[in-house]
Design a protein around this motif. Structure first.
Motif, PDB file in Angstrom:
ATOM      1  N   PRO A 170       6.522   3.589  -0.184  1.00 33.63           N
ATOM      2  CA  PRO A 170       5.650   4.210  -1.189  1.00 33.63           C
ATOM      3  C   PRO A 170       5.471   3.374  -2.459  1.00 33.63           C
ATOM      4  O   PRO A 170       4.389   3.343  -3.034  1.00 33.63           O
ATOM      5  CB  PRO A 170       6.362   5.530  -1.504  1.00 33.63           C
ATOM      6  N   ASP A 171       6.527   2.685  -2.913  1.00 31.92           N
ATOM      7  CA  ASP A 171       6.420   1.972  -4.190  1.00 31.92           C
ATOM      8  C   ASP A 171       5.723   0.617  -4.068  1.00 31.92           C
ATOM      9  O   ASP A 171       5.661  -0.139  -5.028  1.00 31.92           O
ATOM     10  CB  ASP A 171       7.805   1.793  -4.833  1.00 31.92           C
ATOM     11  N   THR A 172       5.200   0.315  -2.877  1.00 31.70           N
ATOM     12  CA  THR A 172       4.454  -0.937  -2.718  1.00 31.70           C
ATOM     13  C   THR A 172       2.964  -0.666  -2.534  1.00 31.70           C
ATOM     14  O   THR A 172       2.227  -1.528  -2.064  1.00 31.70           O
ATOM     15  CB  THR A 172       4.967  -1.739  -1.505  1.00 31.70           C
ATOM     16  N   THR A 173       2.526   0.527  -2.932  1.00 34.37           N
ATOM     17  CA  THR A 173       1.131   0.894  -2.743  1.00 34.37           C
ATOM     18  C   THR A 173       0.197  -0.132  -3.353  1.00 34.37           C
ATOM     19  O   THR A 173      -0.837  -0.496  -2.776  1.00 34.37           O
ATOM     20  CB  THR A 173       0.857   2.282  -3.353  1.00 34.37           C
ATOM     21  N   GLY A 174       0.505  -0.635  -4.502  1.00 37.85           N
ATOM     22  CA  GLY A 174      -0.359  -1.602  -5.174  1.00 37.85           C
ATOM     23  C   GLY A 174      -0.508  -2.906  -4.429  1.00 37.85           C
ATOM     24  O   GLY A 174      -1.467  -3.648  -4.664  1.00 37.85           O
ATOM     25  N   ALA A 175       0.444  -3.215  -3.551  1.00 36.91           N
ATOM     26  CA  ALA A 175       0.388  -4.472  -2.802  1.00 36.91           C
ATOM     27  C   ALA A 175      -0.332  -4.318  -1.470  1.00 36.91           C
ATOM     28  O   ALA A 175      -0.475  -5.294  -0.745  1.00 36.91           O
ATOM     29  CB  ALA A 175       1.805  -4.990  -2.564  1.00 36.91           C
ATOM     30  N   ARG A 176      -0.780  -3.127  -1.149  1.00 37.92           N
ATOM     31  CA  ARG A 176      -1.441  -2.908   0.130  1.00 37.92           C
ATOM     32  C   ARG A 176      -2.846  -3.507   0.128  1.00 37.92           C
ATOM     33  O   ARG A 176      -3.503  -3.566  -0.914  1.00 37.92           O
ATOM     34  CB  ARG A 176      -1.527  -1.409   0.421  1.00 37.92           C
ATOM     35  N   PRO A 177      -3.321  -3.917   1.293  1.00 35.07           N
ATOM     36  CA  PRO A 177      -4.680  -4.468   1.369  1.00 35.07           C
ATOM     37  C   PRO A 177      -5.712  -3.359   1.216  1.00 35.07           C
ATOM     38  O   PRO A 177      -5.405  -2.170   1.340  1.00 35.07           O
ATOM     39  CB  PRO A 177      -4.731  -5.075   2.766  1.00 35.07           C
ATOM     40  N   LEU A 178      -6.943  -3.752   0.965  1.00 34.87           N
ATOM     41  CA  LEU A 178      -8.035  -2.790   0.938  1.00 34.87           C
ATOM     42  C   LEU A 178      -8.240  -2.213   2.343  1.00 34.87           C
ATOM     43  O   LEU A 178      -7.931  -2.871   3.337  1.00 34.87           O
ATOM     44  CB  LEU A 178      -9.322  -3.460   0.459  1.00 34.87           C
ATOM     45  N   PRO A 179      -8.753  -0.981   2.446  1.00 34.14           N
ATOM     46  CA  PRO A 179      -8.949  -0.372   3.777  1.00 34.14           C
ATOM     47  C   PRO A 179      -9.770  -1.234   4.723  1.00 34.14           C
ATOM     48  O   PRO A 179      -9.483  -1.289   5.919  1.00 34.14           O
ATOM     49  CB  PRO A 179      -9.662   0.942   3.445  1.00 34.14           C
ATOM     50  N   ILE A 180     -10.807  -1.906   4.208  1.00 30.03           N
ATOM     51  CA  ILE A 180     -11.642  -2.734   5.083  1.00 30.03           C
ATOM     52  C   ILE A 180     -10.815  -3.845   5.712  1.00 30.03           C
ATOM     53  O   ILE A 180     -10.888  -4.105   6.917  1.00 30.03           O
ATOM     54  CB  ILE A 180     -12.830  -3.318   4.295  1.00 30.03           C
ATOM     55  N   LEU A 181      -9.986  -4.515   4.877  1.00 32.33           N
ATOM     56  CA  LEU A 181      -9.140  -5.593   5.390  1.00 32.33           C
ATOM     57  C   LEU A 181      -8.082  -5.036   6.331  1.00 32.33           C
ATOM     58  O   LEU A 181      -7.770  -5.640   7.368  1.00 32.33           O
ATOM     59  CB  LEU A 181      -8.495  -6.347   4.234  1.00 32.33           C
ATOM     60  N   ALA A 182      -7.530  -3.875   5.996  1.00 35.75           N
ATOM     61  CA  ALA A 182      -6.500  -3.269   6.849  1.00 35.75           C
ATOM     62  C   ALA A 182      -7.066  -2.912   8.221  1.00 35.75           C
ATOM     63  O   ALA A 182      -6.413  -3.124   9.247  1.00 35.75           O
ATOM     64  CB  ALA A 182      -5.932  -2.020   6.171  1.00 35.75           C
ATOM     65  N   GLU A 183      -8.276  -2.375   8.266  1.00 31.58           N
ATOM     66  CA  GLU A 183      -8.900  -2.037   9.548  1.00 31.58           C
ATOM     67  C   GLU A 183      -9.164  -3.300  10.364  1.00 31.58           C
ATOM     68  O   GLU A 183      -8.964  -3.321  11.574  1.00 31.58           O
ATOM     69  CB  GLU A 183     -10.208  -1.277   9.307  1.00 31.58           C
ATOM     70  N   ARG A 184      -9.599  -4.353   9.688  1.00 29.38           N
ATOM     71  CA  ARG A 184      -9.841  -5.623  10.377  1.00 29.38           C
ATOM     72  C   ARG A 184      -8.542  -6.152  10.973  1.00 29.38           C
ATOM     73  O   ARG A 184      -8.498  -6.613  12.117  1.00 29.38           O
ATOM     74  CB  ARG A 184     -10.427  -6.632   9.386  1.00 29.38           C
ATOM     75  N   VAL A 185      -7.471  -6.086  10.210  1.00 28.98           N
ATOM     76  CA  VAL A 185      -6.164  -6.547  10.694  1.00 28.98           C
ATOM     77  C   VAL A 185      -5.692  -5.686  11.861  1.00 28.98           C
ATOM     78  O   VAL A 185      -5.160  -6.192  12.855  1.00 28.98           O
ATOM     79  CB  VAL A 185      -5.124  -6.532   9.551  1.00 28.98           C
ATOM     80  N   ALA A 186      -5.887  -4.374  11.756  1.00 23.64           N
ATOM     81  CA  ALA A 186      -5.464  -3.476  12.844  1.00 23.64           C
ATOM     82  C   ALA A 186      -6.181  -3.816  14.146  1.00 23.64           C
ATOM     83  O   ALA A 186      -5.582  -3.754  15.228  1.00 23.64           O
ATOM     84  CB  ALA A 186      -5.723  -2.023  12.447  1.00 23.64           C
ATOM     85  N   ARG A 187      -7.442  -4.197  14.064  1.00 26.51           N
ATOM     86  CA  ARG A 187      -8.172  -4.589  15.276  1.00 26.51           C
ATOM     87  C   ARG A 187      -7.620  -5.892  15.841  1.00 26.51           C
ATOM     88  O   ARG A 187      -7.530  -6.060  17.068  1.00 26.51           O
ATOM     89  CB  ARG A 187      -9.662  -4.736  14.958  1.00 26.51           C
TER      90      ARG A 187
END
Length: 581
Positions: A170-187
């Motif tokens: 939870p405390d690393t929320t600021g370091a997470r990628p944007l949803p678009i990048l996260a979806e691309r990575v998930a694919r």
């Protein structure tokens, strides 16, 4: 929507074909009615075969080896094409030169975009090159050191678990990628899991020593990749178990969008194309009001549309409706001498019903070799059944059936397989989807809709095509989100919300090129403008014009125009046709 047919050989030159159910099929011959031969047909066929061989051999999407090989291949073909004696080519050869020139540059541009996106993803998938290396080593039939392979799998699992922990904390929320990048990575993770599983299964069982070393590490790596992908989708993209995934999409950006427009040989900016979409949408709204007044509802076209949606086939009757509408459309274009319809083309399609799962992405009809029909299934929830009935009513189907069959995509595919088949690699939605929508326009103008309800049904789809220009371009320009696109389709076009959601999901998550949705209406407007120049000025009859467009096969409409009007072409020719003025 068009499903590209498989390539076919030129049909035999003969007058009469097989007899079936008492009907004799006249076979369309190639000798006396085919377009002039292109000097570069053999060159393009060789390119197609060689490219297919390379992508078969180097098939790991995104791998460095594949990128290097394909880049070198396309650059080599650019040099080979440049060496052709352009000034000694006929018009067909010059068009093929420009088609191959555009295709080579576009493929290089796509490789560049792929590289840029991989660089953006690299910190989130540092283990993917190792997976690709294992797979490519197997395809080279390299010797495998079992201990080394096991250690590589261990590192993959460790890195994936570490990154999952960061994403999930939870405390690393600021370091997470944007949803678009996260979806691309998930694919990419899904594709990497499939690649790694294929690698493992190749050795499992028949190589006992290697299997002994890699079996447990592979299971750990596969599990780590799956867990990491779930964390990205749940913590960043916002996927909730048991519900449909959010529509994220992947906006292209203005610079790349301008490049894609130039590839399609369209001499307009994105903003000018948006203005065209708004203009066409406004025209449709005025026509809707005319039909609404005929129905006694004044200018309240949305109420008229609602009444039209209530007129649908009973459960089980949709296939019969589709067959009747298919025959009516084919009879209509033949009776009005609009286009040649070979008897075999009328008979060689089949009807397939879409499953409930398929309708989540494709809520309407699909076509090509066959027609795929949307209609409620028994397992659907009641609300979904009602929306599917309303969204595929009798009057909407009056446009979708001929869009998918004759004179639309099925007839296109029939001609594509028999005339200039080497040009099928130059597939473009502006020709493919543009033709089908253009034919909707022609049938509308000729009186194919028999009542104001029929006109509203056909106008609904025309509004939809105009709206596609607007919401798809605005999305790729960063001016409209997927939820806003859904609201736009519901409010401005009158879509059922579930169908609007499926349409937006298909547009942005379905793997379509960025300009695909805009190509429907814009390609139709190009063909309509070209018809005015050719048929309107007496250069060809309507049937001759339409037959010629189909026989020249796929290409940007500007090059169809160059062929028909014998426009001067140079090897550095760029789009300059302002078709919508």
């Amino acid at each position: 929507m068009f499903l590209l047919p498989t390539a076919g050989a030129l049909v035999a030159q003969q007058e009469v074909g097989p007899v079936r159910d008492g009907a004799t099929y006249t076979i369309v011959g190639a000798a006396d009615s085919a377009p002039p031969a292109s000097e570069l047909r053999g060159l393009i066929e060789r390119f197609t075969l060689d490219e297919g061989a390379l992508t078969h051999r180097y098939r790991i999407e995104g791998s460095r080896a594949r990128q290097v090989v394909l880049s070198s291949f396309y650059l080599g073909w650019q040099r080979r094409l440049a060496a052709q004696p352009f000034d000694r080519l006929g018009q067909e050869g010059r068009v093929d030169y420009l088609l191959l020139r555009q295709a080579l540059q576009h493929r290089l541009d796509l490789l560049g975009l792929e590289t840029a996106r991989q660089q953006a993803m690299a910190p989130l998938i540092p283990f993917v090159p190792a997976i690709q290396s294992l797979a490519e080593s197997r395809e080279r039939v390299d010797s495998v050191v079992p201990e080394d392979a096991a250690r590589a799998l261990g590192r993959i699992a460790k890195q994936a678990d570490s990154l999952r922990t960061v994403i999930s904390t939870p405390d690393t929320t600021g370091a997470r990628p944007l949803p678009i990048l996260a979806e691309r990575v998930a694919r990419v993770l899904e594709a990497s899991r499939a690649t790694l599983a294929e690698w493992h299964d190749h050795y499992a069982g028949y190589d006992p020593r290697l299997t002994w070393w890699i079996d447990a590490p592979w299971h750990r790596a596969d599990s780590a990749l799956a867990s990491y992908g779930r964390a990205l989708r749940e913590k960043v993209v916002g996927v909730v178990s048991g519900t449909d995934a959010p529509i994220v999409g992947d906006p292209l950006g203005r610079e790349a969008l301008v490049r894609d427009i130039a590839f399609e040989m369209i001499d307009y900016t994105p903003e000018e194309l948006l203005a065209i979409g708004e203009r066409e949408l406004a025209w449709c709204e005025q026509e809707m009001k005319k039909a609404s007044r005929e129905m006694g509802l004044g200018d309240d076209w949305k109420t008229a549309l609602e009444r039209v949606k209530q007129d649908y086939a009973a459960p089980g009757d949709q296939p019969v409706l589709v067959k009747r509408l298919a025959d009516e459309a084919a009879d209509f274009v033949e009776r009005h001498a609009m286009v040649t319809v070979p008897p075999l083309a009328r008979d060689d399609w089949r009807l397939i019903m879409l499953s409930a799962e398929e309708q989540k992405v494709n809520p309407f009809f699909l076509g090509g070799d066959d027609i795929q029909v949307a209609f409620p299934t028994a397992a659907m929830a009641d609300d979904d059944k009602r929306m599917t009935l309303r969204g595929n009513n009798l009057h909407f189907a009056r446009a979708t059936v001929h869009h998918e069959l004759i004179p639309g995509h099925h007839l296109q595919g029939f001609f594509n397989q028999r005339y200039q088949p080497h040009r099928q690699i130059f597939s473009t939605p502006f020709w493919t989807e543009g033709w089908a929508v253009y034919m909707e326009m022609m049938l509308y103008d000729r009186g194919f809709p028999r009542s104001p309800e029929d006109r509203i049904g056909m106008l609904f789809w025309r509004m939809h095509r105009a709206a596609r220009i607007i919401f798809s371009l605005k999305f790729h320009l960063g001016q409209m989100t997927p939820p806003e696109a859904i609201d736009f389709l519901v409010d401005r076009v009158g879509h059922e919300r579930a169908n609007a959601t499926a349409e937006v999901r298909r547009s942005f998550n379905g793997g379509y090129p960025p300009l695909y949705q805009a190509g429907y209406m814009l390609g139709a407007l190009q063909l309509r403008a070209l018809r005015a120049e050719v048929v309107g000025k007496g250069k060809l009859t309507e049937r001759q014009f339409h037959d010629t467009v189909l026989k020249e096969n796929q290409m940007p409409i500007e090059l169809v125009r160059a062929l028909l009007l014998k426009q001067p072409l140079t090897r550095d020719y760029l789009a300059k046709w302002r078709f919508a003025e």
